[in-house]
Write an enzyme that holds these catalytic residues in place. Structure first.
Site, PDB file in Angstrom:
ATOM      1  N   GLY A  12       0.813  -1.217   0.000  1.00  0.00           N
ATOM      2  CA  GLY A  12       0.000   0.000   0.000  1.00  0.00           C
ATOM      3  C   GLY A  12       0.844   1.264   0.000  1.00  0.00           C
ATOM      4  NE  ARG A  16      -5.506   6.222   5.731  1.00  0.00           N
ATOM      5  CZ  ARG A  16      -6.188   5.186   6.197  1.00  0.00           C
ATOM      6  NH1 ARG A  16      -7.100   5.358   7.133  1.00  0.00           N
ATOM      7  NH2 ARG A  16      -5.969   3.965   5.725  1.00  0.00           N
ATOM      8  N   GLY A  77      -6.316  -3.188  -3.543  1.00  0.00           N
ATOM      9  CA  GLY A  77      -6.979  -3.645  -2.318  1.00  0.00           C
ATOM     10  C   GLY A  77      -6.285  -4.833  -1.685  1.00  0.00           C
ATOM     11  CB  ALA A 379      42.470  20.885  31.866  1.00  0.00           C
ATOM     12  CG  ASN A 385      42.659  14.772  14.243  1.00  0.00           C
ATOM     13  OD1 ASN A 385      42.455  15.975  14.378  1.00  0.00           O
ATOM     14  ND2 ASN A 385      41.695  13.913  14.001  1.00  0.00           N
ATOM     15  CE1 TYR A 386      41.785  16.839   7.001  1.00  0.00           C
ATOM     16  CE2 TYR A 386      40.828  18.899   7.746  1.00  0.00           C
ATOM     17  CZ  TYR A 386      41.020  17.960   6.749  1.00  0.00           C
ATOM     18  OH  TYR A 386      40.457  18.143   5.518  1.00  0.00           O
TER      19      TYR A 386
HETATM   20  C1  UD1 Z   1      -7.594  -3.172   6.811  1.00  0.00           C
HETATM   21  C2  UD1 Z   1      -8.837  -4.075   6.830  1.00  0.00           C
HETATM   22  C3  UD1 Z   1      -9.676  -3.711   8.048  1.00  0.00           C
HETATM   23  C4  UD1 Z   1      -8.871  -3.854   9.309  1.00  0.00           C
HETATM   24  C5  UD1 Z   1      -7.567  -3.038   9.215  1.00  0.00           C
HETATM   25  C6  UD1 Z   1      -6.666  -3.371  10.385  1.00  0.00           C
HETATM   26  C7  UD1 Z   1      -9.389  -4.593   4.502  1.00  0.00           C
HETATM   27  C8  UD1 Z   1     -10.294  -4.295   3.385  1.00  0.00           C
HETATM   28  N1  UD1 Z   1      -9.590  -3.891   5.615  1.00  0.00           N
HETATM   29  O1  UD1 Z   1      -8.062  -1.849   6.642  1.00  0.00           O
HETATM   30  O2  UD1 Z   1     -10.816  -4.561   8.121  1.00  0.00           O
HETATM   31  O3  UD1 Z   1      -9.623  -3.439  10.439  1.00  0.00           O
HETATM   32  O4  UD1 Z   1      -6.848  -3.347   8.007  1.00  0.00           O
HETATM   33  O5  UD1 Z   1      -5.533  -2.543  10.415  1.00  0.00           O
HETATM   34  O6  UD1 Z   1      -8.560  -5.465   4.396  1.00  0.00           O
HETATM   35  N2  UD1 Z   1      -2.148  -3.302   1.107  1.00  0.00           N
HETATM   36  C9  UD1 Z   1      -1.546  -3.864   0.002  1.00  0.00           C
HETATM   37  N3  UD1 Z   1      -2.116  -3.675  -1.216  1.00  0.00           N
HETATM   38  C10 UD1 Z   1      -3.262  -2.976  -1.398  1.00  0.00           C
HETATM   39  C11 UD1 Z   1      -3.874  -2.411  -0.251  1.00  0.00           C
HETATM   40  C12 UD1 Z   1      -3.293  -2.583   0.992  1.00  0.00           C
HETATM   41  O7  UD1 Z   1      -0.510  -4.507   0.110  1.00  0.00           O
HETATM   42  O8  UD1 Z   1      -3.713  -2.870  -2.547  1.00  0.00           O
HETATM   43  C13 UD1 Z   1      -1.517  -3.485   2.430  1.00  0.00           C
HETATM   44  C14 UD1 Z   1      -1.093  -2.184   3.056  1.00  0.00           C
HETATM   45  O9  UD1 Z   1       0.253  -1.878   2.704  1.00  0.00           O
HETATM   46  C15 UD1 Z   1      -1.233  -2.452   4.547  1.00  0.00           C
HETATM   47  C16 UD1 Z   1      -2.306  -3.517   4.616  1.00  0.00           C
HETATM   48  O10 UD1 Z   1      -2.431  -4.064   3.324  1.00  0.00           O
HETATM   49  O11 UD1 Z   1      -0.041  -2.959   5.112  1.00  0.00           O
HETATM   50  C17 UD1 Z   1      -3.643  -2.946   5.087  1.00  0.00           C
HETATM   51  O12 UD1 Z   1      -4.073  -1.965   4.164  1.00  0.00           O
HETATM   52  P1  UD1 Z   1      -4.777  -0.633   4.601  1.00  0.00           P
HETATM   53  O13 UD1 Z   1      -5.101   0.144   3.389  1.00  0.00           O
HETATM   54  O14 UD1 Z   1      -4.008   0.042   5.667  1.00  0.00           O
HETATM   55  O15 UD1 Z   1      -6.142  -1.221   5.184  1.00  0.00           O
HETATM   56  P2  UD1 Z   1      -7.084  -0.594   6.290  1.00  0.00           P
HETATM   57  O16 UD1 Z   1      -7.927   0.453   5.665  1.00  0.00           O
HETATM   58  O17 UD1 Z   1      -6.304  -0.220   7.475  1.00  0.00           O
HETATM   59 CA    CA Z   2      -4.112  -0.022   7.938  1.00  0.00          CA
END
Ligand code: UD1
Ligand code: CA
Length: 458
Positions: A12, A16, A77, A379, A385-386
């Site tokens: 991800g 934020r 996702g 003291a 050194n340089y």
């Molecule tokens: C996710 C869960 C939520 C849970 C929360 C806990 C889903 C849909 N939701 O939400 O239910 O309460 O985590 O912290 O799973 N990531 C990828 N590829 C992507 C999207 C995300 O690798 O396409 C990875 C992110 O890097 C991260 C993790 O998945 O490490 C979670 O993703 P994030 O977008 O933070 O999910 P949340 O909205 O926190």
């Molecule tokens: Ca998260």
């Protein structure tokens, strides 16, 4: 029990965080979040680990050179992320433990408990959940009338009644491999974020009559997901308290936990006392009966026992036992202080070795020097050194005495038990047991003050 693979989702963007660095590289307790999650999975005893990388993967791979990974080119996702592993997992793998790279406080014991429960209950999916007083942002756990988990609803997709639910999804689960990927094949993007939600797999399995279970953590702080810098600071606080408590239970006195920050990798032996406003980082190891702080920073050092360090900064150095350092010393990388060394107020030492029982008590700069045992450096002594182009070494042999305010122009050697007169500028080697004076001889002009006064009066 068949083999278990851990998959860590870390592709991800971490929007934020408002950062140019991938989220999972932001440190908590001095280590990238991803490292904590990897460590927890390793300690929990899985057979294989696979990380899903995407956003910023080059930077991540610079820091984690040897991790096995798959690439999620587009971040569509969490379900889509996990799906990228379907062919990469080894053929013997029967269960998949899913972790989020942004949940760094997760404990290996909890993962073990989750896996045990999953295997013993014969579940197709086992979710790690927690009850949070403020569940904002997390997916909510939906149960049927008999208490069985039947689905997860994301915060943004939840109805007002569902938003009242305090039990949340930690983003940590174990699945049976085959049914997991079958279900992932069927998820879609009909939701508020237009993403492939991994969480939808739970509803699919439930509707097929396959057992889904949940394990609730006793300590809800460990499932905390880091999405922004406020949560990062909160995780840092929890991690710091955890580390301090671990050390205190082990026998270390920490006078003020609130102002003491000790990285997760630091080791400290019992009966050492840590004073307030102290930061100890990296792979530092400290022996027993030391007194460290207040207002001290130590990074990647090894420190013996019964050593006292006050108001000082010490970096990448080795400090022996029974030493006294500070207040206000700066010990720079590559320094070795042997046992019973004293480095006092306003002293800077760089890449030097100071032998057993030697003292540099006040206002000195010692750089690129090899100082043997029982040397006293007066003291205000400076090793020059340089020369503007190159660094040169200074050697001070056993038992030598360097008078106050001496400049030692390197390369130079002061022999055994030699004596350098205060205020000297030493440019040539001093033989053992010799006295070196390198300053203008003092001249006293008798009656000078009276004579001047008389001249003024005339
Ligand atoms: C996710 C869960 C939520 C849970 C929360 C806990 C889903 C849909 N939701 O939400 O239910 O309460 O985590 O912290 O799973 N990531 C990828 N590829 C992507 C999207 C995300 O690798 O396409 C990875 C992110 O890097 C991260 C993790 O998945 O490490 C979670 O993703 P994030 O977008 O933070 O999910 P949340 O909205 O926190
Ligand atoms: Ca998260």
């Amino acid at each position: 029990m068949g083999e278990v693979a851990a998959v860590i989702l870390a592709a991800g963007l971490g929007k934020r965080m408002r950062s140019k660095y991938p989220k999972v590289l932001h440190p908590v307790g001095g280590r990238p979040m991803l490292q904590h999650v990897l460590g927890a999975a390793e300690k929990a005893g899985v057979d294989e680990i696979l990380v899903v990388l995407g956003h910023g993967r080059d930077i991540i791979l610079d820091e984690f050179e040897h991790i096995p990974y798959v690439v999620q080119e587009q971040q569509l996702g969490t379900g889509h992320a996990l799906y990228q592993c379907r062919d990469a997992l080894k053929s013997h793998v029967e269960h998949v433990l899913v972790l989020c790279g942004d949940v760094p406080l997760i404990k290996p014991e909890t993962l073990k408990e989750l896996m045990d429960h999953h295997i013993e209950s014969g579940s197709y999916a086992t979710i790690l959940t927690a009850e949070l007083p403020n569940p904002k942002g997390y997916g909510r756990i939906i149960r049927d009338d008999t208490g069985n988990v039947k689905g997860i609803v994301e915060h943004r997709d939840a109805s007002p009644e569902e938003l009242e639910i305090k039990e949340v999804n930690s983003g940590t689960y174990v699945f049976k491999r085959k049914e997991l990927f079958e279900a992932l094949d069927r998820i879609d993007t009909q939701n508020a974020q237009g993403e492939y939600y991994l969480t939808d797999v739970i509803g699919i399995l439930f509707n097929e009559g396959k057992t889904v279970s949940a394990v609730m953590t006793e300590d809800p702080t460990e499932i905390m997901g880091i999405n922004d810098r406020i949560q990062l600071a909160e995780a840092e606080r929890i991690m710091r308290r955890r580390k301090n408590e671990e050390l205190m239970l082990y026998g270390v006195t920490i006078l003020d936990s609130e102002t003491t920050r000790i990285d997760s990798g630091v080791k400290i032996a019992p009966d050492t006392i840590i004073y307030p406003f102290t930061i100890i980082e990296g792979n530092t190891e400290i022996g027993e009966d030391c007194r460290i702080g207040p207002f001290t920073t130590i990074v990647d050092c090894v420190i013996g026992k019964d050593t006292m360090i006050k108001n000082s900064v010490i970096l990448e150095s080795r400090i022996g036992s029974h030493c006294k350092v500070g207040p206000f010393a700066h010990i720079r990388p590559g320094t070795v202080l042997e046992d019973y060394v004293k480095v006092g107020d306003f002293v800077e030492i760089k890449k030097s070795k100071i032998g057993e029982g030697s003292k540099v008590p006040h206002l000195s700069y010692v750089g690129d020097a090899e100082v043997e045992e029982k040397v006293n450096i007066g003291a205000g002594t400076i090793t020059c050194n340089y020369d503007g182009e190159k660094k040169w070494k200074t050697f001070i042999d056993e038992g030598a005495f360097i008078g106050s305010n001496t400049s030692l122009v390197a390369p130079v050697r002061i022999g055994k038990r030699a004596f350098v007169a205060a205020g000297s500028t030493i440019t040539r080697d001093v033989p053992g047991e010799a006295l070196a004076i390198a300053r203008k001889k003092q001249e006293n002009i008798e009656g000078w003050v009276r004579k001047r006064k008389k001249k003024d009066d005339d």
